[in-house]
Motif scaffolding. Sequence first.
Motif, short mmCIF file in Angstrom:
data_model
loop_
_atom_site.label_atom_id
_atom_site.label_comp_id
_atom_site.label_asym_id
_atom_site.label_seq_id
_atom_site.Cartn_x
_atom_site.Cartn_y
_atom_site.Cartn_z
N CYS A 1 15.31 35.74 52.70
CA CYS A 1 15.38 35.42 51.51
C CYS A 1 16.57 34.45 51.06
CB CYS A 1 15.61 36.66 50.64
SG CYS A 1 16.97 37.66 50.91
N GLY A 2 17.45 34.19 52.00
CA GLY A 2 18.45 33.22 51.86
C GLY A 2 19.14 33.13 53.03
N VAL A 3 20.29 32.60 53.00
CA VAL A 3 21.35 31.98 54.22
C VAL A 3 22.76 32.48 53.54
CG1 VAL A 3 21.91 30.56 55.79
CG2 VAL A 3 19.48 30.66 55.24
N ALA A 4 23.71 33.01 54.41
CA ALA A 4 25.02 33.06 54.25
C ALA A 4 25.70 32.02 55.24
CB ALA A 4 25.47 34.23 54.29
N PHE A 5 26.67 31.17 54.83
CA PHE A 5 27.61 30.27 55.77
C PHE A 5 28.76 30.68 55.55
CE2 PHE A 5 23.92 27.71 53.70
CZ PHE A 5 23.33 27.46 54.86
N VAL A 6 29.44 31.16 56.96
CA VAL A 6 30.83 31.63 57.07
C VAL A 6 31.55 30.49 57.58
CG1 VAL A 6 32.34 33.33 58.01
CG2 VAL A 6 29.85 34.22 57.23
N SER A 7 32.64 30.04 56.96
CA SER A 7 33.62 28.97 57.62
C SER A 7 34.62 29.63 58.15
CB SER A 7 33.76 27.88 56.46
OG SER A 7 32.72 27.42 55.96
N GLY B 1 40.10 31.84 63.55
CA GLY B 1 39.11 32.51 63.50
C GLY B 1 39.15 32.96 62.09
N ASN B 2 40.04 32.84 61.37
CA ASN B 2 40.25 33.56 59.78
C ASN B 2 39.17 32.73 58.84
OD1 ASN B 2 42.68 34.84 60.51
ND2 ASN B 2 43.68 33.05 60.39
N ILE B 3 38.29 33.95 58.15
CA ILE B 3 37.55 33.30 57.45
C ILE B 3 38.07 32.29 56.22
CG2 ILE B 3 35.71 33.98 55.69
CD1 ILE B 3 35.10 36.45 57.50
N THR B 4 37.56 31.15 56.02
CA THR B 4 38.19 30.39 54.78
C THR B 4 37.21 30.25 53.96
OG1 THR B 4 37.31 28.43 56.05
CG2 THR B 4 39.58 29.13 56.62
N ASP C 1 16.91 32.48 47.65
CA ASP C 1 15.67 31.86 46.72
C ASP C 1 15.62 32.20 45.50
OD1 ASP C 1 15.05 31.33 49.47
OD2 ASP C 1 13.70 32.72 49.84
N MET C 2 16.09 33.42 45.13
CA MET C 2 16.24 33.64 43.82
C MET C 2 17.09 32.99 42.77
SD MET C 2 16.27 38.18 43.66
CE MET C 2 16.12 38.14 41.95
N PHE C 3 17.90 32.29 43.53
CA PHE C 3 18.91 31.41 42.58
C PHE C 3 18.89 30.07 43.30
CE2 PHE C 3 20.26 35.74 42.51
CZ PHE C 3 20.15 36.01 41.23
N PRO C 4 17.89 29.07 43.33
CA PRO C 4 17.92 27.93 44.37
C PRO C 4 18.81 26.80 43.83
CG PRO C 4 15.87 27.99 42.72
CD PRO C 4 16.66 29.39 42.69
N ASN C 5 19.24 26.83 42.38
CA ASN C 5 19.97 25.76 41.84
C ASN C 5 21.67 26.20 42.04
OD1 ASN C 5 18.07 23.82 42.19
ND2 ASN C 5 17.20 24.40 40.09
N VAL C 6 22.02 27.38 42.45
CA VAL C 6 23.18 27.93 42.21
C VAL C 6 23.87 28.20 43.35
CG1 VAL C 6 24.46 29.87 41.37
CG2 VAL C 6 22.16 29.40 40.03
N ASP C 7 25.45 27.61 43.35
CA ASP C 7 26.18 27.70 44.56
C ASP C 7 26.96 28.81 44.22
OD1 ASP C 7 25.33 25.37 45.94
OD2 ASP C 7 26.69 24.16 45.06
N MET C 8 26.62 29.86 45.50
CA MET C 8 27.46 31.08 45.42
C MET C 8 28.60 30.97 46.55
SD MET C 8 24.57 33.93 44.75
CE MET C 8 23.20 33.19 45.65
N VAL C 9 29.87 31.57 46.30
CA VAL C 9 30.75 31.53 47.08
C VAL C 9 31.79 32.72 47.10
CG1 VAL C 9 30.98 28.97 47.31
CG2 VAL C 9 32.51 30.19 45.66
N PHE D 1 34.55 32.95 48.14
CA PHE D 1 35.85 32.18 47.50
C PHE D 1 35.80 30.81 48.26
CE2 PHE D 1 36.65 34.77 51.50
CZ PHE D 1 37.07 33.91 52.34
N PRO D 2 36.44 30.04 47.12
CA PRO D 2 36.12 28.63 47.48
C PRO D 2 37.04 28.07 48.68
CG PRO D 2 37.81 28.68 45.66
CD PRO D 2 37.32 30.16 46.16
N LYS D 3 36.12 27.03 49.51
CA LYS D 3 36.74 26.38 50.31
C LYS D 3 38.00 25.79 50.08
CE LYS D 3 32.46 25.00 52.56
NZ LYS D 3 31.61 23.83 53.01
N LYS D 4 38.95 25.79 50.99
CA LYS D 4 40.45 25.29 50.90
C LYS D 4 40.63 24.16 51.75
CE LYS D 4 42.31 29.79 50.50
NZ LYS D 4 43.40 30.74 51.11
N ASP D 5 41.28 23.30 51.03
CA ASP D 5 41.70 21.91 51.86
C ASP D 5 42.71 22.17 52.66
OD1 ASP D 5 39.97 20.45 49.94
OD2 ASP D 5 41.88 20.27 48.64
#
Length: 62
Positions: A24-30, A35-38, A45-53, A55-59
Amino acid sequence: MPSQTLNLNVKANEKDGKTYWNRCGVAFVSTDAEGNITAITVKHDMFPNVDMVAFPKKDANS
């Protein structure tokens, strides 16, 4: 930045003692070099046009 991709599955059916799953979906862990999660981003699939995070990516400068 290294990342991991995790499939999200939902139990769809059970028949004759066997469980069937639908993807039903995919999770991307950066992560950073240590090795700290950023960031965690989810596509579902239920929310095809929605970006769910989670916490936001940091510069790199942040």
